[in-house]
Design a protein around this motif. Structure first.
Motif, PDB file in Angstrom:
ATOM      1  N   ILE A 110       0.876  -1.177   0.000  1.00 29.42           N
ATOM      2  CA  ILE A 110       0.000   0.000   0.000  1.00 29.42           C
ATOM      3  C   ILE A 110       0.910   1.222   0.000  1.00 29.42           C
ATOM      4  O   ILE A 110       1.670   1.442   0.946  1.00 29.42           O
ATOM      5  N   GLU A 111       0.824   2.001  -1.062  1.00 31.31           N
ATOM      6  CA  GLU A 111       1.669   3.185  -1.184  1.00 31.31           C
ATOM      7  C   GLU A 111       1.093   4.366  -0.393  1.00 31.31           C
ATOM      8  O   GLU A 111       1.816   5.160   0.187  1.00 31.31           O
ATOM      9  N   ALA A 112      -0.234   4.473  -0.407  1.00 32.19           N
ATOM     10  CA  ALA A 112      -0.905   5.545   0.342  1.00 32.19           C
ATOM     11  C   ALA A 112      -2.344   5.119   0.604  1.00 32.19           C
ATOM     12  O   ALA A 112      -2.938   4.383  -0.185  1.00 32.19           O
ATOM     13  N   ASP A 113      -2.891   5.595   1.708  1.00 34.41           N
ATOM     14  CA  ASP A 113      -4.282   5.341   2.087  1.00 34.41           C
ATOM     15  C   ASP A 113      -4.709   6.560   2.894  1.00 34.41           C
ATOM     16  O   ASP A 113      -4.203   6.781   4.002  1.00 34.41           O
ATOM     17  N   PHE A 114      -5.589   7.376   2.330  1.00 34.99           N
ATOM     18  CA  PHE A 114      -5.955   8.609   3.018  1.00 34.99           C
ATOM     19  C   PHE A 114      -7.326   9.098   2.581  1.00 34.99           C
ATOM     20  O   PHE A 114      -7.895   8.610   1.615  1.00 34.99           O
ATOM     21  N   GLU A 115      -7.830  10.089   3.318  1.00 34.77           N
ATOM     22  CA  GLU A 115      -9.094  10.748   2.980  1.00 34.77           C
ATOM     23  C   GLU A 115      -8.800  12.106   2.363  1.00 34.77           C
ATOM     24  O   GLU A 115      -7.941  12.855   2.851  1.00 34.77           O
ATOM     25  N   TRP A 116      -9.531  12.401   1.293  1.00 35.21           N
ATOM     26  CA  TRP A 116      -9.443  13.701   0.629  1.00 35.21           C
ATOM     27  C   TRP A 116     -10.214  14.731   1.456  1.00 35.21           C
ATOM     28  O   TRP A 116     -11.009  14.365   2.322  1.00 35.21           O
ATOM     29  N   PRO A 117     -10.017  16.032   1.199  1.00 33.54           N
ATOM     30  CA  PRO A 117     -10.738  17.065   1.952  1.00 33.54           C
ATOM     31  C   PRO A 117     -12.263  16.896   1.925  1.00 33.54           C
ATOM     32  O   PRO A 117     -12.931  17.277   2.886  1.00 33.54           O
ATOM     33  N   ASN A 118     -12.811  16.296   0.862  1.00 35.36           N
ATOM     34  CA  ASN A 118     -14.271  16.117   0.808  1.00 35.36           C
ATOM     35  C   ASN A 118     -14.734  14.844   1.513  1.00 35.36           C
ATOM     36  O   ASN A 118     -15.909  14.507   1.480  1.00 35.36           O
ATOM     37  N   GLY A 119     -13.811  14.089   2.144  1.00 36.81           N
ATOM     38  CA  GLY A 119     -14.167  12.895   2.901  1.00 36.81           C
ATOM     39  C   GLY A 119     -14.033  11.596   2.128  1.00 36.81           C
ATOM     40  O   GLY A 119     -14.125  10.516   2.711  1.00 36.81           O
ATOM     41  N   ALA A 120     -13.832  11.659   0.821  1.00 37.78           N
ATOM     42  CA  ALA A 120     -13.638  10.444   0.022  1.00 37.78           C
ATOM     43  C   ALA A 120     -12.266   9.854   0.345  1.00 37.78           C
ATOM     44  O   ALA A 120     -11.314  10.579   0.631  1.00 37.78           O
ATOM     45  N   ARG A 121     -12.192   8.546   0.279  1.00 39.27           N
ATOM     46  CA  ARG A 121     -10.947   7.848   0.609  1.00 39.27           C
ATOM     47  C   ARG A 121     -10.339   7.230  -0.642  1.00 39.27           C
ATOM     48  O   ARG A 121     -11.059   6.765  -1.531  1.00 39.27           O
ATOM     49  N   SER A 122      -9.018   7.200  -0.695  1.00 38.78           N
ATOM     50  CA  SER A 122      -8.280   6.569  -1.787  1.00 38.78           C
ATOM     51  C   SER A 122      -7.189   5.667  -1.230  1.00 38.78           C
ATOM     52  O   SER A 122      -6.548   6.012  -0.230  1.00 38.78           O
ATOM     53  N   ILE A 123      -6.994   4.546  -1.897  1.00 36.11           N
ATOM     54  CA  ILE A 123      -5.869   3.653  -1.619  1.00 36.11           C
ATOM     55  C   ILE A 123      -5.053   3.581  -2.902  1.00 36.11           C
ATOM     56  O   ILE A 123      -5.603   3.360  -3.986  1.00 36.11           O
ATOM     57  N   TYR A 124      -3.749   3.776  -2.780  1.00 38.10           N
ATOM     58  CA  TYR A 124      -2.844   3.732  -3.929  1.00 38.10           C
ATOM     59  C   TYR A 124      -1.886   2.551  -3.813  1.00 38.10           C
ATOM     60  O   TYR A 124      -1.300   2.327  -2.745  1.00 38.10           O
ATOM     61  N   VAL A 125      -1.728   1.831  -4.932  1.00 35.04           N
ATOM     62  CA  VAL A 125      -0.748   0.751  -5.045  1.00 35.04           C
ATOM     63  C   VAL A 125      -0.059   0.901  -6.403  1.00 35.04           C
ATOM     64  O   VAL A 125      -0.422   1.775  -7.201  1.00 35.04           O
ATOM     65  N   ARG A 126       0.912   0.047  -6.672  1.00 33.82           N
ATOM     66  CA  ARG A 126       1.594   0.022  -7.968  1.00 33.82           C
ATOM     67  C   ARG A 126       1.337  -1.311  -8.647  1.00 33.82           C
ATOM     68  O   ARG A 126       1.347  -2.356  -7.994  1.00 33.82           O
ATOM     69  N   ASP A 127       1.083  -1.269  -9.952  1.00 28.74           N
ATOM     70  CA  ASP A 127       0.964  -2.509 -10.712  1.00 28.74           C
ATOM     71  C   ASP A 127       2.361  -2.986 -11.108  1.00 28.74           C
ATOM     72  O   ASP A 127       3.357  -2.305 -10.820  1.00 28.74           O
ATOM     73  N   PRO A 128       2.487  -4.157 -11.742  1.00 34.33           N
ATOM     74  CA  PRO A 128       3.818  -4.670 -12.088  1.00 34.33           C
ATOM     75  C   PRO A 128       4.609  -3.778 -13.043  1.00 34.33           C
ATOM     76  O   PRO A 128       5.833  -3.888 -13.119  1.00 34.33           O
ATOM     77  N   GLY A 129       3.942  -2.874 -13.763  1.00 35.80           N
ATOM     78  CA  GLY A 129       4.638  -1.941 -14.643  1.00 35.80           C
ATOM     79  C   GLY A 129       5.034  -0.654 -13.948  1.00 35.80           C
ATOM     80  O   GLY A 129       5.592   0.244 -14.576  1.00 35.80           O
ATOM     81  N   GLY A 130       4.729  -0.536 -12.652  1.00 35.69           N
ATOM     82  CA  GLY A 130       5.041   0.674 -11.912  1.00 35.69           C
ATOM     83  C   GLY A 130       3.959   1.736 -11.990  1.00 35.69           C
ATOM     84  O   GLY A 130       4.108   2.827 -11.438  1.00 35.69           O
ATOM     85  N   ASN A 131       2.851   1.433 -12.669  1.00 37.81           N
ATOM     86  CA  ASN A 131       1.755   2.394 -12.777  1.00 37.81           C
ATOM     87  C   ASN A 131       1.070   2.577 -11.428  1.00 37.81           C
ATOM     88  O   ASN A 131       0.911   1.625 -10.662  1.00 37.81           O
ATOM     89  N   SER A 132       0.655   3.789 -11.151  1.00 37.05           N
ATOM     90  CA  SER A 132      -0.090   4.095  -9.939  1.00 37.05           C
ATOM     91  C   SER A 132      -1.539   3.669 -10.148  1.00 37.05           C
ATOM     92  O   SER A 132      -2.211   4.146 -11.057  1.00 37.05           O
ATOM     93  N   VAL A 133      -1.999   2.751  -9.297  1.00 39.69           N
ATOM     94  CA  VAL A 133      -3.379   2.263  -9.366  1.00 39.69           C
ATOM     95  C   VAL A 133      -4.080   2.726  -8.102  1.00 39.69           C
ATOM     96  O   VAL A 133      -3.650   2.408  -6.996  1.00 39.69           O
ATOM     97  N   GLU A 134      -5.137   3.481  -8.296  1.00 37.72           N
ATOM     98  CA  GLU A 134      -5.887   4.049  -7.181  1.00 37.72           C
ATOM     99  C   GLU A 134      -7.249   3.382  -7.100  1.00 37.72           C
ATOM    100  O   GLU A 134      -7.942   3.227  -8.110  1.00 37.72           O
ATOM    101  N   LEU A 135      -7.629   2.964  -5.912  1.00 36.11           N
ATOM    102  CA  LEU A 135      -8.997   2.538  -5.616  1.00 36.11           C
ATOM    103  C   LEU A 135      -9.604   3.684  -4.838  1.00 36.11           C
ATOM    104  O   LEU A 135      -9.097   4.036  -3.766  1.00 36.11           O
ATOM    105  N   ALA A 136     -10.657   4.293  -5.373  1.00 34.62           N
ATOM    106  CA  ALA A 136     -11.199   5.485  -4.731  1.00 34.62           C
ATOM    107  C   ALA A 136     -12.716   5.426  -4.618  1.00 34.62           C
ATOM    108  O   ALA A 136     -13.406   4.959  -5.535  1.00 34.62           O
TER     109      ALA A 136
END
Length: 143
Positions: A110-136
């Motif tokens: 898990i590269e990052a897991d946080f809440e945005w100012p509007n309260g929405a949450r995002s989790i960031y990971v990297r795929d095997p190519g190094g791309n940033s993949v966000e679940l939001a």
């Protein structure tokens, strides 16, 4: 160039988005097994496509997509990108904790897991190519 353009409706939604990864086997495992996306199509070492809701995530091997098209019936121009890209997948907020546990169980950092100012949450990971993949949480872009 003129500022006057003929009228046209804007696109109603995003149909497809692409990321680039040279190791398609690893990408297929990540997007298919780990993220649970349904594979639609794989063409050798060129690309693998996945269904994401009404859209499609295209995973291209940049070493292959820069080559001229080999099929005259599908004259897709050569294209590609190098370096790390980004894709964001909608995930209801209540599902983010189970997804964090699933990703960790699969050995995905898990590269990052946080809440945005509007309260929405995002989790960031990297795929095997190094791309940033966000679940939001889709509330991130709520109108």
């Amino acid at each position: 160039m003129t500022d006057e353009l003929p009228p046209a409706d804007p696109p109603p939604h995003l149909l497809e988005a692409a990321v680039y990864c040279t190791d398609l086997d690893a990408a297929e495992d990540f997007y298919g097994r780990v993220l649970g996306l349904k594979r639609l199509l794989r063409v050798k070492n060129r690309h693998v496509f996945f269904r994401v809701g009404p859209g499609v995530l295209l995973v291209f091997n940049p070493d292959e997509t820069v080559k001229p098209p080999g099929n005259p019936d599908l004259p897709v121009p050569p294209h590609g990108a190098r370096g790390e890209g980004h894709v964001c997948l909608a995930m209801p907020g209540a599902a983010l904790d189970p997804w964090r546990h699933r990703l960790e169980a699969a050995g995905v950092e898990i590269e990052a897991d946080f809440e945005w100012p509007n309260g929405a949450r995002s989790i960031y990971v990297r795929d095997p190519g190094g791309n940033s993949v966000e679940l939001a949480d889709p509330a991130l872009w709520a109108r």
